[in-house]
Structures are given as structure tokens and as C-alpha cells.
Design an enzyme around this catalytic site. Structure first.
Site, PDB file in Angstrom:
ATOM      1  N   THR A 101      -1.571  64.387   4.203  1.00 28.03           N
ATOM      2  CA  THR A 101      -1.659  65.700   3.579  1.00 28.03           C
ATOM      3  C   THR A 101      -0.939  65.708   2.234  1.00 28.03           C
ATOM      4  OG1 THR A 101       0.373  66.450   4.664  1.00 28.03           O
ATOM      5  CG2 THR A 101      -1.713  66.888   5.790  1.00 28.03           C
ATOM      6  N   VAL A 157       6.233  53.284  -0.320  1.00 28.33           N
ATOM      7  CA  VAL A 157       7.040  52.738  -1.424  1.00 28.33           C
ATOM      8  C   VAL A 157       6.175  52.092  -2.504  1.00 28.33           C
ATOM      9  CG1 VAL A 157       8.800  51.021  -2.054  1.00 28.33           C
ATOM     10  CG2 VAL A 157       9.120  52.472  -0.043  1.00 28.33           C
ATOM     11  N   GLY A 211      -5.306  58.486 -15.867  1.00 31.00           N
ATOM     12  CA  GLY A 211      -5.080  58.909 -14.487  1.00 31.00           C
ATOM     13  C   GLY A 211      -3.816  58.363 -13.863  1.00 31.00           C
ATOM     14  N   LYS A 229      11.761  56.920  -3.060  1.00 33.90           N
ATOM     15  CA  LYS A 229      11.488  55.563  -2.591  1.00 33.90           C
ATOM     16  C   LYS A 229      12.784  54.781  -2.381  1.00 33.90           C
ATOM     17  CE  LYS A 229       6.959  55.570  -4.818  1.00 33.90           C
ATOM     18  NZ  LYS A 229       6.133  55.071  -5.938  1.00 33.90           N
TER      19      LYS A 229
END
Length: 350
Positions: A101, A157, A211, A229
Site C-alpha cells: 500500500t 532498503v 521519474g 533505511k
């Protein structure tokens, strides 16, 4: 035995995994004994469908790409539409929840609730969401273990580059004393473009066109993405629980083209580095720009590539590089977890 899969979230990454599972169905069965069936999809924007006998993947993908809604899919008379994500987790016959999600990294929601609900209902989870692992790893890992289910998060990560699985399995027996890494491809791309003479603003604009950077690039350029991370690496690899708020964080927005060019003349390079160092059972972690020697292994990593360097007491420094983003790459990270779920299933009969 067939593994039933439910997707919670069905954006680009979820669709990429669905494609991979369809394309590699025979090879996964032959190589790993992994036979899967997608039984449900629930997405807050695209709706939901559930068929306990399984969904036809190609028809499902065609429906969502043509209409933007999974509910345009027409299956058997068993098809149920309109279930919420929680209902899909609790009431479907899924064995594994693929949690992909859109999640608020500040709260970890709704992914944390989805993971917790799945584990409480004896269902395994694979996810690419950083929030659950950065903010609630110990709680969720213990909950999964207590309910004899699998918790996979390889893609949190470095996407499909196995930055978590490799040190735990392949480097087993080593003590990892420090981890240094370029954990955000957007900022590395920007700094690489600035080495070519671009201004920060020009490099950021180019990254957005390609992008690599979002319209609002704050999470990347201020170092927040890499900070989460770093917390995951400490929690999982170092085994020392820290919050992302414990990680000192500084971004690259103040780095100028002149600084980058001056560093090059001195045979140095600017990189946004995450550092996680373990000393006497505690961890000190940071994310900040560093001017490193061109001979440093991380200095040669350019463009949107990610890299991570593990300092090991037995094997010495080990460098891993690869893509840190991309739909197929991130979908592959979920496949890595599903394969390891299958291996654990054989050993423990999940």
C-alpha cells in the site's frame, strides 16, 4: 501445496509481482516447489475482488489497466467485490499477504496495522513498505514468530538488490561492525549530474523528468528516505533497535555545483551516505553528505544506482551495488521473500 496470495495495494509494484508470478509460474514450481494462486486484491483506489478459487491474473491486469479498477474484472460466480483491506486479510483464504500500500512513513500506517492483523490471523506477510520495519520491527517480528508465520521485507532498503538477505545468509559468521551506503538513487543521480556541470536545480529538474524524483522530492533530497533505511539496517542487520528519529539526518539541498566541482579537482566526490556503526552493543547512525576520496569504493557509484558496503571482521569489506528502485526490481524483491517463505514452509510446515 498451492500458496494462496492476497494483495493489499495493487499499484505498479503489486502489478509487477503479479506479472512475474504469471510469467515464472512453471519455473518457480520446478525450481522451488512454489505454486501460487492470487485469490484477492484490495486497493483503496482500485477497489477489491476476492475469489477463493483464484483470480485469472492476465484478465485482472487487463481490467485494471483498461479501467483503473480491479472491480471491472469479471470472474466466476464465486467472485466477491467490495471487501475492505482488513476484511480481505481476515476473511479471505490467503496464506500470504503482499502488503504494498501507499504508507505514511511517519506513522507506518496503514501497513503496520495490515501486518499486525495478518500475523494475528496466522497469515504470513511480504512487504516493500519501510514503515513497519523502521518503526515497529521488533513487535512485528515477535508477533510473526509467535504465530509461526513468515515476515519478509527484502525490498525495503535496495529494492531487488538483496541488501538484507545477503549479509544475514551469505555473510553469516562475520561480525559486521559498520555499514556505509548510498541508499537513495535520486540524490546520487543529482550529485552525479552536478559533477557534469549541472546546477542542483537543473539536476533535480532532470531527475524529475526521468521519474527518479517525485514532484515533491523532499523525502529524497532531505535524506528522510535514507534515514528510514538506516534504521532498518540497524534493526535487522545489527540487531540493535533504533528509531528513525535516532538517525542524524542532513540532506543535499545546500550542496552547490562549485562544491562538487572543487571536490573533483581534489580527486574527491560528494555522496549522500548512510552510516550505521556498532560499538559495544550500541549503534550510532547518520545520513549526511560526505566528501570522500575518489579511491573509496562508494565513490565510483554513479547515477541512480545504490550501493552498500559491509565492514566484516572475517571477510573484510564487501560491496554490493544494484538498482534501488524500479517496478520490476521491487516486484522481484517480493519474489525473493516468497521463495524464502516457501523454503521456511518446507522446514517448519507453516
Amino acid at each position: 501445496m498451492t500458496t494462496n496470495i492476497a494483495f493489499i495495494g495493487f499499484g505498479g509494484v503489486g502489478q509487477a509481482l503479479a506479472e512475474i508470478l504469471a510469467e515464472k509460474k512453471e519455473s518457480l514450481l520446478e525450481s522451488y516447489g512454489f505454486d501460487s494462486k492470487i485469490v484477492a486484491v484490495a486497493d483503496v483506489m482500485k477497489g477489491s475482488v476476492y475469489d477463493p478459487e483464484g483470480l485469472h491474473v492476465n484478465d485482472l491486469l487487463e481490467a485494471v489497466r483498461d479501467t483503473g479498477s480491479v472491480e471491472a474484472y469479471e470472474g466466476s460466480s464465486n467472485l466477491i467485490k467490495g471487501l475492505s483491506s482488513i476484511d480481505t486479510i481476515t476473511n479471505s483464504n490467503a496464506d500470504v499477504i503482499v502488503e504494498v500500500t501507499f504508507t505514511d512513513v511517519n506513522t507506518g500506517e496503514p501497513a503496520i496495522t495490515h501486518c499486525r492483523t495478518a500475523f494475528e490471523h496466522h497469515k504470513s506477510v511480504v512487504t516493500t513498505n519501510k514503515g513497519p520495519v523502521a518503526l515497529a520491527y521488533r513487535e512485528l517480528a515477535e508477533l510473526a514468530a509467535n504465530n509461526d508465520v513468515f515476515f519478509g521485507f527484502e525490498g525495503t532498503v535496495m529494492s531487488g538488490t538483496p541488501a538484507l538477505r545477503m549479509p544475514i545468509e551469505t555473510l553469516a559468521g562475520n561480525k559486521i561492525t559498520e555499514i556505509r551506503g548510498i541508499l537513495n538513487g535520486t540524490t546520487n543521480y543529482i550529485l552525479s549530474e552536478m559533477e557534469k556541470g549541472q546546477s542542483y536545480e537543473g539536476a533535480l529538474s532532470k531527475a524529475q523528468e526521468l521519474g527518479y524524483a517525485e514532484a515533491d522530492p523532499t523525502s529524497d533530497v532531505e535524506g528522510y528516505d535514507a534515514r528510514y533505511k538506516a534504521a532498518i539496517l540497524s534493526n535487522y542487520i545489527m540487531g540493535v533497535e533504533i528509531s528513525h528519529t535516532d538517525v542524524y539526518c542532513e540532506g543535499i539541498t545546500h550542496i552547490t555545483k562549485n562544491q562538487v566541482q572543487s571536490a573533483l579537482k581534489e580527486n574527491k566526490k560528494w555522496k549522500l551516505l548512510a552510516r550505521i556503526k556498532q560499538e559495544n552493543g550500541t549503534v550510532v547512525a547518520s545520513v549526511q553528505p560526505e566528501c570522500i576520496d575518489a579511491t573509496d569504493p562508494l565513490a565510483s557509484v554513479t547515477g541512480a544506482t545504490n550501493a552498500i558496503l559491509y565492514e566484516c571482521d572475517l571477510s573484510g569489506p564487501i560491496l554490493l551495488t544494484g538498482a534501488g528502485a524500479g517496478l520490476k526490481e521491487t516486484g522481484f524483491s517480493l519474489l525473493i521473500d516468497l521463495i524464502h517463505y516457501q523454503k521456511q514452509k518446507k522446514l517448519t510446515k507453516i
